[in-house]
Write an enzyme that holds these catalytic residues in place. Sequence first.
Site: not given
Length: 497
Positions: A159, A183, A187, A236, A292, A397
């Site tokens: 997202f 895909k 969100r 994630s 990230c 994280e």
Amino acid sequence: MALLEEPIKKALELKNYVNGEWVKSASSQMISIVNPATQQTIARVPMSTEQEVDDAIAAAKEAFPDWRRTPPLARARHLLRLIDLLEENFEQLSRIQTMEHGKTIDESRGETRRGIEMVETAAGIPSLMMGYNLEDIASGIDEYVVYQPLGVFCHIAPFNFPFMVPLWFSPFALATGNTFVVKPSPRDPISQFKLAELMDEAGIPPGVYNVINGGNEVSQRLLEHPDIKGVTFVGSTPVGRDVIYRKCGETGKRVIAQCGAKNFMVVMPDCDLQKTIAALMTSFFGNTGQRCLSGANLLIVGKDDAFCKKFLDAFVNAAANIKIGYGLDDSVQMGPMQSPDGVTRALGYIEKGIKEGAELLLDGRKPRIIGGCPAECFVGPTVFAGVKPEMTICREEIFGPVASVLRARDLDEAIAICNGSAFGNGDAIFTSSGKSAREFQYRVESGNVGINIGITAPMAFFPFGGMKDSFFGVLHGQGRDAVRFFTESKVVIQRWF
Ligand code: NAD
């Protein structure tokens, strides 16, 4: 709130883009996409059915033989047309990202620019895809290697960069002659919807590029489908490692899985204080900490308490003065988090930090928001001092605007602390010493390394690194790595009588 130029005026009903057509999903399951700054619903997105995923893959498979035979230069011309369209729609694409994600308009413009750079780089495919040869490997025998596309690839998107991240892969897949299914994150899928419109306008043939909306079920179907040759995933670590990488191993698919992070920003006493603070503000609090490559742990090196105090005061002072509000307001420096879930997660970690004994120097739990936005998705810059490497807020994280400050005696100890992390995505050092910088770059276990740079985002023509729990696979996204990932090398050995 002041009237800001919003490109989405009423809630959009998102469709899938399959075989060059816009297809309404048969699914009764829809998710509302809410602008996190205003709490208004701006779109509804379907959780597509298994049959719809199969249809998208079938269309991509059907389109592959002709697309593969299209000369690389002709494929590149489609990308060149796409670049023109992206430039024409630059501002609208950027505003959509701010509306669906919350980031500031400047951050969105940066994201759009980075996305376009991927397409520009992939348009160089005739040179990038060349093989090599050697005459007379034995008398009268020549050998050469060619790179060939494999078929249908897919992308499962996160997202946090809804527009750019899928573009780390799709232009390279298409340029090399593969076909593709995206895909988007359920969100914030709207900028991918817009991108598909532009792909269509650029004349990409039906079936070559497809978008299928949905959540975990759609990912699962993509992962198990025999006609998907390879999967690109960004998200994630638990999902990337335990679902994507594992499943691709079982089903024999190629995979790039770029995952979570907990980046260290190492500050040496000989750094340029002002420039370092400025770089760290965007690193820790840009994109509201949802990168990230965000700084997460600030590691101050040396035994000089006076330097440490001076640096920390400047850091906290700058963080406390960041203007928070709706990202479409040009004066805003930090937007909301993308979702209430993200807020809950960040607040949970703040509680945990307090419980574990860290010192809360700046508390972002009740931020001052300009422009009268509803507070649901806002968390302000938060700074903890006295953090130890074993504390949860140092190890896990958070993915929000929370900075954990640690200290290390010297560079050796600082590198050891960085390397003790399970992650290895984007660590950086701030120093005026070439020796310290070289030592750090040489020894730190991080796929992207910054030297006086707080966001270590590689350009489109370099691979996007990642080590340890931050990456699963071999070849990376972007640049030459991506070209290799999306092609098979075939070696020909020939002799003529
Ligand atoms: P996420 O893992 O929750 O979701 C990513 C994608 O996987 C989404 O499309 C989601 O629908 C799908 N998904 C989620 N759970 C799934 C499951 N059980 N089975 C199948 N599919 C599933 O990640 P996110 O919250 O969207 O993104 C944030 C994460 O992405 C952070 O950890 C961040 O560090 C990471 N990230 C990494 C990079 C990188 O280059 N290393 C870049 C951007 C973001």
